[in-house]
Design a protein around this motif. Structure first.
Motif, PDB file in Angstrom:
ATOM      1  N   TRP A  43       0.850  -1.190   0.000  1.00 58.65           N
ATOM      2  CA  TRP A  43       0.000   0.000   0.000  1.00 58.65           C
ATOM      3  C   TRP A  43       0.879   1.230   0.000  1.00 58.65           C
ATOM      4  N   ARG A  44       0.747   2.031  -1.052  1.00 60.88           N
ATOM      5  CA  ARG A  44       1.497   3.291  -1.163  1.00 60.88           C
ATOM      6  C   ARG A  44       2.991   3.090  -0.961  1.00 60.88           C
ATOM      7  N   GLY A  45       3.511   2.057  -1.606  1.00 58.59           N
ATOM      8  CA  GLY A  45       4.946   1.800  -1.570  1.00 58.59           C
ATOM      9  C   GLY A  45       5.433   0.985  -0.402  1.00 58.59           C
ATOM     10  N   GLY A  46       4.543   0.629   0.515  1.00 58.38           N
ATOM     11  CA  GLY A  46       4.958  -0.122   1.697  1.00 58.38           C
ATOM     12  C   GLY A  46       4.386  -1.520   1.718  1.00 58.38           C
ATOM     13  N   PHE A  47       5.219  -2.512   1.981  1.00 64.58           N
ATOM     14  CA  PHE A  47       4.781  -3.904   2.061  1.00 64.58           C
ATOM     15  C   PHE A  47       3.947  -4.109   3.315  1.00 64.58           C
ATOM     16  N   CYS A  48       2.808  -4.782   3.182  1.00 64.96           N
ATOM     17  CA  CYS A  48       1.916  -5.029   4.318  1.00 64.96           C
ATOM     18  C   CYS A  48       1.818  -6.500   4.684  1.00 64.96           C
ATOM     19  N   GLY A  49       1.761  -7.387   3.693  1.00 60.98           N
ATOM     20  CA  GLY A  49       1.605  -8.802   4.011  1.00 60.98           C
ATOM     21  C   GLY A  49       1.832  -9.681   2.805  1.00 60.98           C
ATOM     22  N   HIS A  50       2.053 -10.960   3.060  1.00 69.92           N
ATOM     23  CA  HIS A  50       2.240 -11.924   1.981  1.00 69.92           C
ATOM     24  C   HIS A  50       0.873 -12.342   1.413  1.00 69.92           C
ATOM     25  N   ALA A  51       0.771 -13.551   0.892  1.00 69.68           N
ATOM     26  CA  ALA A  51      -0.453 -14.003   0.216  1.00 69.68           C
ATOM     27  C   ALA A  51      -1.690 -13.670   1.037  1.00 69.68           C
ATOM     28  N   SER A  52      -2.675 -13.013   0.398  1.00 70.81           N
ATOM     29  CA  SER A  52      -3.827 -12.489   1.134  1.00 70.81           C
ATOM     30  C   SER A  52      -5.121 -12.678   0.360  1.00 70.81           C
ATOM     31  N   ILE A  53      -6.218 -12.710   1.103  1.00 71.17           N
ATOM     32  CA  ILE A  53      -7.552 -12.649   0.523  1.00 71.17           C
ATOM     33  C   ILE A  53      -8.110 -11.264   0.837  1.00 71.17           C
ATOM     34  N   GLN A  54      -8.772 -10.640  -0.171  1.00 69.46           N
ATOM     35  CA  GLN A  54      -9.197  -9.248  -0.037  1.00 69.46           C
ATOM     36  C   GLN A  54     -10.624  -9.079  -0.557  1.00 69.46           C
ATOM     37  N   PRO A  55     -11.608  -9.233   0.323  1.00 68.22           N
ATOM     38  CA  PRO A  55     -13.011  -9.059  -0.071  1.00 68.22           C
ATOM     39  C   PRO A  55     -13.430  -7.595  -0.034  1.00 68.22           C
ATOM     40  N   GLN A  56     -14.450  -7.278  -0.814  1.00 69.65           N
ATOM     41  CA  GLN A  56     -14.954  -5.909  -0.886  1.00 69.65           C
ATOM     42  C   GLN A  56     -16.448  -5.919  -1.181  1.00 69.65           C
ATOM     43  N   ILE A  57     -17.188  -5.038  -0.506  1.00 68.35           N
ATOM     44  CA  ILE A  57     -18.605  -4.801  -0.793  1.00 68.35           C
ATOM     45  C   ILE A  57     -18.761  -3.304  -1.049  1.00 68.35           C
ATOM     46  N   GLN A  58     -19.423  -2.966  -2.142  1.00 66.33           N
ATOM     47  CA  GLN A  58     -19.534  -1.560  -2.529  1.00 66.33           C
ATOM     48  C   GLN A  58     -20.943  -1.235  -3.011  1.00 66.33           C
ATOM     49  N   TYR A  59     -21.361   0.000  -2.727  1.00 66.82           N
ATOM     50  CA  TYR A  59     -22.651   0.483  -3.215  1.00 66.82           C
ATOM     51  C   TYR A  59     -22.428   1.790  -3.952  1.00 66.82           C
ATOM     52  N   THR A  60     -23.047   1.902  -5.144  1.00 66.59           N
ATOM     53  CA  THR A  60     -22.907   3.091  -5.978  1.00 66.59           C
ATOM     54  C   THR A  60     -24.285   3.599  -6.366  1.00 66.59           C
ATOM     55  N   ALA A  61     -24.479   4.903  -6.248  1.00 68.65           N
ATOM     56  CA  ALA A  61     -25.722   5.557  -6.673  1.00 68.65           C
ATOM     57  C   ALA A  61     -25.352   6.900  -7.282  1.00 68.65           C
ATOM     58  N   GLY A  62     -25.382   6.981  -8.604  1.00 72.79           N
ATOM     59  CA  GLY A  62     -24.971   8.206  -9.270  1.00 72.79           C
ATOM     60  C   GLY A  62     -23.509   8.490  -9.003  1.00 72.79           C
ATOM     61  N   GLY A  63     -23.215   9.687  -8.496  1.00 70.22           N
ATOM     62  CA  GLY A  63     -21.836  10.034  -8.202  1.00 70.22           C
ATOM     63  C   GLY A  63     -21.361   9.597  -6.836  1.00 70.22           C
ATOM     64  N   PHE A  64     -22.249   8.976  -6.048  1.00 67.63           N
ATOM     65  CA  PHE A  64     -21.898   8.570  -4.687  1.00 67.63           C
ATOM     66  C   PHE A  64     -21.473   7.108  -4.652  1.00 67.63           C
ATOM     67  N   THR A  65     -20.367   6.837  -3.960  1.00 69.72           N
ATOM     68  CA  THR A  65     -19.865   5.473  -3.798  1.00 69.72           C
ATOM     69  C   THR A  65     -19.433   5.264  -2.362  1.00 69.72           C
ATOM     70  N   CYS A  66     -19.845   4.150  -1.772  1.00 65.97           N
ATOM     71  CA  CYS A  66     -19.383   3.820  -0.428  1.00 65.97           C
ATOM     72  C   CYS A  66     -19.185   2.311  -0.340  1.00 65.97           C
ATOM     73  N   GLY A  67     -18.430   1.894   0.653  1.00 67.57           N
ATOM     74  CA  GLY A  67     -18.217   0.461   0.771  1.00 67.57           C
ATOM     75  C   GLY A  67     -17.213   0.114   1.853  1.00 67.57           C
ATOM     76  N   THR A  68     -16.904  -1.158   1.919  1.00 70.01           N
ATOM     77  CA  THR A  68     -15.919  -1.664   2.863  1.00 70.01           C
ATOM     78  C   THR A  68     -14.980  -2.627   2.157  1.00 70.01           C
ATOM     79  N   TRP A  69     -13.740  -2.639   2.569  1.00 67.63           N
ATOM     80  CA  TRP A  69     -12.702  -3.466   1.960  1.00 67.63           C
ATOM     81  C   TRP A  69     -11.831  -4.041   3.064  1.00 67.63           C
ATOM     82  N   ALA A  70     -11.380  -5.274   2.904  1.00 69.21           N
ATOM     83  CA  ALA A  70     -10.572  -5.911   3.939  1.00 69.21           C
ATOM     84  C   ALA A  70      -9.453  -6.724   3.313  1.00 69.21           C
ATOM     85  N   SER A  71      -8.439  -6.992   4.106  1.00 70.23           N
ATOM     86  CA  SER A  71      -7.333  -7.845   3.679  1.00 70.23           C
ATOM     87  C   SER A  71      -6.881  -8.702   4.853  1.00 70.23           C
ATOM     88  N   HIS A  72      -6.626  -9.974   4.584  1.00 71.80           N
ATOM     89  CA  HIS A  72      -6.148 -10.875   5.630  1.00 71.80           C
ATOM     90  C   HIS A  72      -5.166 -11.860   5.013  1.00 71.80           C
TER      91      HIS A  72
END
Length: 248
Positions: A43-72
């Motif tokens: 992330w931004r040039g810095g190593f965070c972790g080795h092999a990972s699963i990264q789920p994401q849920i997102q909602y979009t309505a017009g110009g608005f976007t929100c959601g959640t993202w994770a990494s483990h």
């Protein structure tokens, strides 16, 4: 952190594994679900972790976007991250906030003291209309991003990450994403580099290609490299990653 193509072009706020991918639901209204499996996470040039699963849920309505993202991480060097974000885009500009929580010295403590375990960031970005160029400014506004002044008082460090991105679609169906990132930080507190000040902390390139699965889902293959010329431990940091993601 990985993000959808919409956020990658608008803010490049979660840089590499999308990068911010990172995809199939571009500016579509409604919910979308995405999961990536990556060989490593930076992330931004810095190593965070080795092999990972990264789920994401997102909602979009017009110009608005929100959601959640994770990494483990899927390996013994356990790293966990859980983020929330909300953005609004208009006339090429994007304004928004991201809330981060990741593994610290005492492990992942999401419900611990906010000022010790979370980071709240504000983002302003602009994407050119006819050229796949973007510019973003991302500043930590609250949470664990702290420094001490000359009187020994604890204050917000306001670490800032500035991103320049170029993300063209190539004629052979590949999507290219290039990013150059700079940090502005107090000299006595450095979040992105081995020391504070103004310096380049991220040079990244990512190549991806998406495939439609019977108009039900999208499969994305990606690979990339990154370099932090001012990495920690007194030397630069270089890494590579590969991944596969599926979006609904």
């Amino acid at each position: 952190m990985r993000i959808t193509k919409f956020l990658a072009a608008a803010a490049l706020a979660l840089s590499f594994t999308a990068a911010n991918a990172q995809e199939a639901e571009e500016n579509e209204n409604g919910f979308s679900v995405n999961t990536d499996f990556v060989s490593s996470y930076a992330w931004r040039g810095g190593f965070c972790g080795h092999a990972s699963i990264q789920p994401q849920i997102q909602y979009t309505a017009g110009g608005f976007t929100c959601g959640t993202w994770a990494s483990h991480t899927l390996t013994s060097d356990e790293y966990t991250e859980l983020d929330w974000y909300a953005y609004y885009g208009v006339a090429g500009f994007t304004f928004g906030f991201s809330e981060y929580c990741w593994t610290g010295a005492d492990g992942f403590q999401y419900f611990g003291p906010y000022g010790e375990n979370h980071y709240l960031e504000g983002t302003i970005s602009y994407t050119l209309e006819n050229v796949p160029l973007s510019f973003s400014v991302n500043t930590m506004l609250a949470g664990a991003n702290k420094k001490y002044n000359d009187k020994g008082e604890e204050k917000q460090a306001m670490s800032t990450y500035i991103s320049l991105g170029y993300a063209p679609s190539l004629s052979n169906g590949l999507d290219l994403s290039l990013e150059c990132g700079f940090a502005i930080e107090p000299k006595d507190y450095a979040m992105y580099a081995s020391k504070g000040g103004f310096q380049c902390v991220n040079l990244a390139a990512n190549l991806s290609r998406s495939f439609s699965i019977k108009d039900v889902a999208s499969l994305t293959l990606q690979a990339g490299v990154y370099c932090n010329p001012k990495g920690f431990e007194g030397h630069g940091e270089v890494g590579a990653m590969a991944g596969v993601g599926i979006s609904f």
